[in-house]
Design an enzyme around this catalytic site. Sequence first.
Site, PDB file in Angstrom:
ATOM      1  N   SER A  22       0.854  -1.196   0.000  1.00 41.25           N
ATOM      2  CA  SER A  22       0.000   0.000   0.000  1.00 41.25           C
ATOM      3  C   SER A  22       0.888   1.244   0.000  1.00 41.25           C
ATOM      4  O   SER A  22       1.971   1.237   0.602  1.00 41.25           O
ATOM      5  CB  SER A  22      -0.869   0.013   1.255  1.00 41.25           C
ATOM      6  OG  SER A  22      -1.345   1.316   1.512  1.00 41.25           O
ATOM      7  N   TYR A  38      -2.687  -0.485   9.579  1.00 45.73           N
ATOM      8  CA  TYR A  38      -2.718  -1.063   8.228  1.00 45.73           C
ATOM      9  C   TYR A  38      -1.390  -0.780   7.514  1.00 45.73           C
ATOM     10  O   TYR A  38      -0.767  -1.689   6.953  1.00 45.73           O
ATOM     11  CB  TYR A  38      -3.898  -0.451   7.465  1.00 45.73           C
ATOM     12  CG  TYR A  38      -3.988  -0.781   5.998  1.00 45.73           C
ATOM     13  CD1 TYR A  38      -4.339  -2.042   5.561  1.00 45.73           C
ATOM     14  CD2 TYR A  38      -3.734   0.206   5.037  1.00 45.73           C
ATOM     15  CE1 TYR A  38      -4.441  -2.330   4.215  1.00 45.73           C
ATOM     16  CE2 TYR A  38      -3.840  -0.065   3.689  1.00 45.73           C
ATOM     17  CZ  TYR A  38      -4.194  -1.333   3.278  1.00 45.73           C
ATOM     18  OH  TYR A  38      -4.294  -1.615   1.936  1.00 45.73           O
TER      19      TYR A  38
HETATM   20  N1  LIG Z   1      -8.200  -0.850  -3.312  1.00 38.20           N
HETATM   21  C1  LIG Z   1      -7.267   0.004  -3.010  1.00 38.20           C
HETATM   22  O1  LIG Z   1      -7.433   1.219  -3.181  1.00 38.20           O
HETATM   23  C2  LIG Z   1      -5.950  -0.483  -2.467  1.00 38.20           C
HETATM   24  C3  LIG Z   1      -4.911   0.451  -2.357  1.00 38.20           C
HETATM   25  C4  LIG Z   1      -3.676   0.024  -1.929  1.00 38.20           C
HETATM   26  C5  LIG Z   1      -3.467  -1.308  -1.614  1.00 38.20           C
HETATM   27  N2  LIG Z   1      -4.502  -2.191  -1.713  1.00 38.20           N
HETATM   28  C6  LIG Z   1      -4.202  -3.591  -1.417  1.00 38.20           C
HETATM   29  O2  LIG Z   1      -4.573  -4.378  -2.540  1.00 38.20           O
HETATM   30  C7  LIG Z   1      -4.955  -5.693  -2.122  1.00 38.20           C
HETATM   31  C8  LIG Z   1      -6.296  -6.045  -2.689  1.00 38.20           C
HETATM   32  O3  LIG Z   1      -7.237  -5.119  -2.217  1.00 38.20           O
HETATM   33  P1  LIG Z   1      -8.670  -4.971  -2.892  1.00 38.20           P
HETATM   34  O4  LIG Z   1      -8.930  -3.520  -2.911  1.00 38.20           O
HETATM   35  O5  LIG Z   1      -8.753  -5.741  -4.147  1.00 38.20           O
HETATM   36  O6  LIG Z   1      -9.579  -5.657  -1.753  1.00 38.20           O
HETATM   37  P2  LIG Z   1     -11.086  -6.216  -1.813  1.00 38.20           P
HETATM   38  O7  LIG Z   1     -11.773  -5.855  -3.064  1.00 38.20           O
HETATM   39  O8  LIG Z   1     -11.724  -5.829  -0.510  1.00 38.20           O
HETATM   40  O9  LIG Z   1     -10.850  -7.787  -1.781  1.00 38.20           O
HETATM   41  C9  LIG Z   1     -10.187  -8.320  -0.677  1.00 38.20           C
HETATM   42  C10 LIG Z   1      -9.936  -9.786  -0.939  1.00 38.20           C
HETATM   43  O10 LIG Z   1      -9.193 -10.298   0.180  1.00 38.20           O
HETATM   44  C11 LIG Z   1      -9.917 -11.359   0.778  1.00 38.20           C
HETATM   45  N3  LIG Z   1      -9.797 -11.275   2.230  1.00 38.20           N
HETATM   46  C12 LIG Z   1      -9.899 -10.179   3.016  1.00 38.20           C
HETATM   47  N4  LIG Z   1      -9.751 -10.516   4.298  1.00 38.20           N
HETATM   48  C13 LIG Z   1      -9.566 -11.869   4.313  1.00 38.20           C
HETATM   49  C14 LIG Z   1      -9.337 -12.810   5.350  1.00 38.20           C
HETATM   50  N5  LIG Z   1      -9.294 -12.456   6.648  1.00 38.20           N
HETATM   51  N6  LIG Z   1      -9.177 -14.111   4.996  1.00 38.20           N
HETATM   52  C15 LIG Z   1      -9.214 -14.489   3.700  1.00 38.20           C
HETATM   53  N7  LIG Z   1      -9.425 -13.642   2.682  1.00 38.20           N
HETATM   54  C16 LIG Z   1      -9.582 -12.345   2.992  1.00 38.20           C
HETATM   55  C17 LIG Z   1     -11.362 -11.175   0.354  1.00 38.20           C
HETATM   56  O11 LIG Z   1     -11.975 -12.450   0.313  1.00 38.20           O
HETATM   57  P3  LIG Z   1     -13.531 -12.701   0.713  1.00 38.20           P
HETATM   58  O12 LIG Z   1     -14.311 -11.555   0.162  1.00 38.20           O
HETATM   59  O13 LIG Z   1     -13.823 -14.001   0.078  1.00 38.20           O
HETATM   60  O14 LIG Z   1     -13.555 -12.760   2.218  1.00 38.20           O
HETATM   61  C18 LIG Z   1     -11.211 -10.573  -1.046  1.00 38.20           C
HETATM   62  O15 LIG Z   1     -11.038 -11.583  -2.003  1.00 38.20           O
HETATM   63  C19 LIG Z   1      -4.885  -5.667  -0.589  1.00 38.20           C
HETATM   64  O16 LIG Z   1      -3.657  -6.189  -0.175  1.00 38.20           O
HETATM   65  C20 LIG Z   1      -4.977  -4.183  -0.255  1.00 38.20           C
HETATM   66  O17 LIG Z   1      -4.371  -3.895   0.978  1.00 38.20           O
HETATM   67  C21 LIG Z   1      -5.740  -1.812  -2.128  1.00 38.20           C
END
Ligand SMILES: NC(=O)c1ccc[n+]([C@@H]2O[C@H](COP(=O)([O-])OP(=O)(O)OC[C@H]3O[C@@H](n4cnc5c(N)ncnc54)[C@H](OP(=O)(O)O)[C@@H]3O)[C@@H](O)[C@H]2O)c1
Length: 258
Positions: free
Chosen positions: A148, A161
Amino acid sequence: MGDLTGKTALVTGASRGMGRAVALRLAADGALVAVHYGANGDAAAQTVSDIEEAGGQAFAVGAMLGLDGDVDALTALLTEGLQGLPLDVLVNNAACGNLETLFAGSIDRLTPAQFDEVFAVNAKAPFFLVQALLPVLRDGGRIINISSPGTRIALPHQIAYAMSKGALEVMSRTLANALGARGITVNTVTPGATDTGINDSLSAPETRAAITAGTALGRIGRPADIADTVAFLASDDARWITGNVLDVTGGLYLGPLP
Ligand SMILES: NC(=O)c1ccc[n+]([C@@H]2O[C@H](COP(=O)([O-])OP(=O)(O)OC[C@H]3O[C@@H](n4cnc5c(N)ncnc54)[C@H](OP(=O)(O)O)[C@@H]3O)[C@@H](O)[C@H]2O)c1
């Protein structure tokens, strides 16, 4: 670039968001993809069926991370699904989806339980997943960890985080040194603000406008922006890249814009 035919990949958190996009892209490049999920089995099944409809191969593996036995459960399901094949690519993408912890977790409010949860999912689970999978990870394989921009931009409401992602980045660099002798590369990809479920704050027009105004390339990120970078790192073209943090934010908060 992009030929993963005959290779295998595990993408954690591939039921939704960026993980889903990464799974679709690696499968399109030819990999057999293990689509990991936590709570959303239906969404993971949708990812698998979308991959299969596009001519790819995938199977779902469900395990809640951050709980006792999480890595053992995931490893057992993965091993069963791979049916004796080694693992070529591990993408540690899943991260704590507790919005209160992520976006209201300032020093004066965060509880020890919230702190433990965010570290258990974002740092401890990837660490022990790598440990568990080292015996089946092929020499010359890839580990790609999703971080992040909170590790370079000080965001007080995301302190735990960001700290957990800092730990992940240190793990990546250190593992790159530890696993280089096996030809395994370890890198970190840092998405910027990206349109996915985790980022509820992006539904507010004023937040979108503020982030866009602070981004050199002038828009919010898309899951495919990240998936394409992960696919590059997974490919043979990235064989000489290890121990790096790739900022894939479109130039988020680089400095004053003209
Ligand atoms: N979106 C952003 O703006 C952003 C920015 C910077 C970094 N990131 C990073 O990018 C990555 C992906 O984020 P995203 O935005 O795509 O997230 P997202 O849409 O919320 O999806 C999160 C995924 O992680 C899984 N997950 C979350 N908690 C879990 C747990 N305790 N056990 C097992 N699975 C879990 C969820 O599975 P289920 O739904 O099946 O539980 C889902 O598949 C993360 O590492 C996040 O920190 C995101």
